[in-house]
Design a protein around this motif. Structure first.
Motif, mmCIF file in Angstrom:
data_model
loop_
_atom_site.group_PDB
_atom_site.id
_atom_site.type_symbol
_atom_site.label_atom_id
_atom_site.label_comp_id
_atom_site.label_asym_id
_atom_site.label_seq_id
_atom_site.Cartn_x
_atom_site.Cartn_y
_atom_site.Cartn_z
ATOM 1 N N GLY A 69 80.213 17.080 14.370
ATOM 2 C CA GLY A 69 79.493 16.433 13.178
ATOM 3 C C GLY A 69 78.251 15.711 13.584
ATOM 4 N N LEU A 70 77.861 14.817 12.708
ATOM 5 C CA LEU A 70 76.451 14.211 13.314
ATOM 6 C C LEU A 70 76.848 12.839 13.542
ATOM 7 N N GLN A 71 76.222 12.551 14.867
ATOM 8 C CA GLN A 71 76.293 11.228 15.411
ATOM 9 C C GLN A 71 75.168 10.181 15.259
ATOM 10 N N PHE A 72 75.344 9.211 14.653
ATOM 11 C CA PHE A 72 74.642 8.071 14.239
ATOM 12 C C PHE A 72 73.874 7.735 15.668
ATOM 13 N N LEU A 73 72.716 7.589 15.509
ATOM 14 C CA LEU A 73 71.974 7.079 16.731
ATOM 15 C C LEU A 73 71.150 5.662 16.275
ATOM 16 N N ILE A 74 70.539 5.337 15.443
ATOM 17 C CA ILE A 74 69.767 4.366 15.160
ATOM 18 C C ILE A 74 69.214 4.478 13.643
ATOM 19 N N GLN A 75 69.077 2.972 13.228
ATOM 20 C CA GLN A 75 68.413 2.977 12.014
ATOM 21 C C GLN A 75 67.316 1.770 11.993
ATOM 22 N N TYR A 76 66.367 2.183 11.392
ATOM 23 C CA TYR A 76 65.185 1.090 11.266
ATOM 24 C C TYR A 76 64.832 1.052 9.541
ATOM 25 N N TYR A 77 64.706 -0.267 9.270
ATOM 26 C CA TYR A 77 63.968 -0.739 8.121
ATOM 27 C C TYR A 77 62.912 -1.383 8.125
ATOM 28 N N ASN A 78 61.824 -0.950 7.460
ATOM 29 C CA ASN A 78 60.383 -1.491 7.219
ATOM 30 C C ASN A 78 59.952 -1.913 8.789
ATOM 31 N N GLY A 79 60.263 -1.083 9.813
ATOM 32 C CA GLY A 79 59.781 -1.472 11.021
ATOM 33 C C GLY A 79 60.564 -2.265 11.891
ATOM 34 N N GLU A 80 61.771 -2.376 11.501
ATOM 35 C CA GLU A 80 62.702 -3.471 12.499
ATOM 36 C C GLU A 80 64.157 -2.377 12.652
ATOM 37 N N GLU A 81 64.585 -2.638 13.876
ATOM 38 C CA GLU A 81 65.763 -1.947 13.990
ATOM 39 C C GLU A 81 66.827 -2.822 13.552
ATOM 40 N N ARG A 82 67.848 -2.064 12.700
ATOM 41 C CA ARG A 82 68.651 -2.745 11.818
ATOM 42 C C ARG A 82 70.172 -2.143 12.229
ATOM 43 N N ALA A 83 70.641 -1.276 12.786
ATOM 44 C CA ALA A 83 71.839 -0.635 13.349
ATOM 45 C C ALA A 83 71.458 0.115 14.317
ATOM 46 N N LYS A 84 72.515 0.213 15.443
ATOM 47 C CA LYS A 84 72.277 0.883 16.464
ATOM 48 C C LYS A 84 73.800 1.470 16.809
ATOM 49 N N GLY A 85 73.826 2.977 16.750
ATOM 50 C CA GLY A 85 75.102 3.755 17.174
ATOM 51 C C GLY A 85 75.178 3.808 18.735
ATOM 52 N N ASN A 86 75.544 5.225 18.840
ATOM 53 C CA ASN A 86 75.982 5.541 20.420
ATOM 54 C C ASN A 86 74.483 6.299 20.818
ATOM 55 N N ILE A 87 73.527 5.484 20.910
ATOM 56 C CA ILE A 87 72.319 6.214 21.356
ATOM 57 C C ILE A 87 72.194 5.798 22.929
ATOM 58 N N LEU A 88 71.772 6.574 23.894
ATOM 59 C CA LEU A 88 71.656 6.479 25.165
ATOM 60 C C LEU A 88 70.603 5.757 25.393
ATOM 61 N N GLU A 89 70.699 5.147 26.554
ATOM 62 C CA GLU A 89 69.422 4.364 27.292
ATOM 63 C C GLU A 89 68.220 4.841 27.457
ATOM 64 N N ARG A 90 68.554 6.354 27.561
ATOM 65 C CA ARG A 90 67.064 7.250 27.863
ATOM 66 C C ARG A 90 66.487 7.478 26.686
ATOM 67 N N PHE A 91 67.196 7.225 25.475
ATOM 68 C CA PHE A 91 66.521 7.528 24.092
ATOM 69 C C PHE A 91 65.988 6.138 23.564
ATOM 70 N N SER A 92 64.927 6.268 22.949
ATOM 71 C CA SER A 92 64.197 5.282 22.151
ATOM 72 C C SER A 92 63.767 5.634 20.882
ATOM 73 N N ALA A 93 63.617 4.579 20.037
ATOM 74 C CA ALA A 93 62.990 5.019 18.745
ATOM 75 C C ALA A 93 62.115 3.766 18.227
ATOM 76 N N GLN A 94 61.263 4.433 17.427
ATOM 77 C CA GLN A 94 60.431 3.048 16.755
ATOM 78 C C GLN A 94 60.225 3.656 15.381
ATOM 79 N N GLN A 95 59.635 2.759 14.422
ATOM 80 C CA GLN A 95 59.141 2.879 12.857
ATOM 81 C C GLN A 95 57.810 2.065 13.025
ATOM 82 N N PHE A 96 56.923 2.996 12.727
ATOM 83 C CA PHE A 96 55.383 2.347 12.604
ATOM 84 C C PHE A 96 55.218 1.755 11.310
#
Lengths: 116, 115
Positions: free
Chosen positions: A42-69
């Motif tokens: 199934g789809l595994q949740f990694l991360i959620q951003y809202y209006n540029g800010e991180e709002r929820a984090k799932g099982n995201i590896l430390e080697r992975f990162s995200a951002q919203q511009f």
């Protein structure tokens, strides 16, 4: 067509490398989500951003990162890639923090990453 | 730890008959449930949702039933059409801070509607 655009559609790279996946949300959507779908999973949740800010984090590896511009597009950075990182990576967006009118998320077509 | 389970990887149904897709969950904190449909080479598309305070929601040919005591939900498609052939994912939302959406997906059920 959901209105969510993901690039690239396909990406082949080697172990140890770093890649960036890009997502443009639907026009007006402030919330962006990243999901990973490995083979037959199934789809595994990694991360959620809202209006540029991180709002929820799932099982995201430390080697992975995200951002919203500021223009609301988002990038998912995957580094020190391993064979097990081969998967479909989906981006989704919604107008509010809690999804659309019916709580739904709108998904892009995905970026297929193959690590050799 | 699979908190959302779709135990049937595949289902075949004759056109015009009812399709019933099942989903079980383990986390009693889930407050909202959704069904998505996915065609090959496309992203998941939202079908229907249900709040945990309801036990049924209907939208055209699609009805979702929620049995909280059994931690079970099902999607009924009546009548089934060949265009319904796709992978169906069940998803559940766990409340998080600030009402952020954090969906947990099942592994999907491939529905094939035979003409």
């Amino acid at each position: 067509d959901s209105g969510v655009t993901q690039t690239p559609k396909h990406l082949i790279t080697a172990t140890g490398q770093r890649v960036t996946l890009r997502c443009s949300p639907r026009s007006g959507d402030l919330s962006v989500y990243w999901y990973q779908q490995s083979l037959d999973q199934g789809l595994q949740f990694l991360i959620q951003y809202y209006n540029g800010e991180e709002r929820a984090k799932g099982n995201i590896l430390e080697r992975f990162s995200a951002q919203q511009f500021p223009d609301l597009h988002s990038e998912l950075n995957l580094s020190s890639l391993e064979l097990g990182d081969s998967a479909l990576y989906f981006c989704a967006s919604s107008s509010t923090l809690a999804g659309g009118k019916r709580g739904e998320l709108f998904f892009g077509e995905g970026s297929r990453l193959t690590v050799l | 730890d699979q908190q959302v389970k779709q135990n049937s990887p595949s289902l075949s149904v004759q056109e015009g008959r009812i399709s019933i897709l099942n989903c079980d969950y383990t986390n009693s904190m889930f407050d909202y449930f959704l069904w998505y449909k996915k065609y090959p080479a496309e992203g998941p598309t939202f079908l229907i949702s249900i709040s945990s305070i309801k036990d049924k929601n209907e939208d055209g040919r699609f009805t979702v039933f929620l049995n909280k005591s059994a931690k079970h939900l099902s999607l009924h498609i009546v009548p089934s059409q060949p265009g319904d052939s796709a992978v169906y994912f069940c998803a559940a939302n766990k409340p998080s801070s600030g009402s952020a959406r954090q969906l947990t997906f099942g592994s999907g059920t491939q529905l094939t509607v035979l003409p």
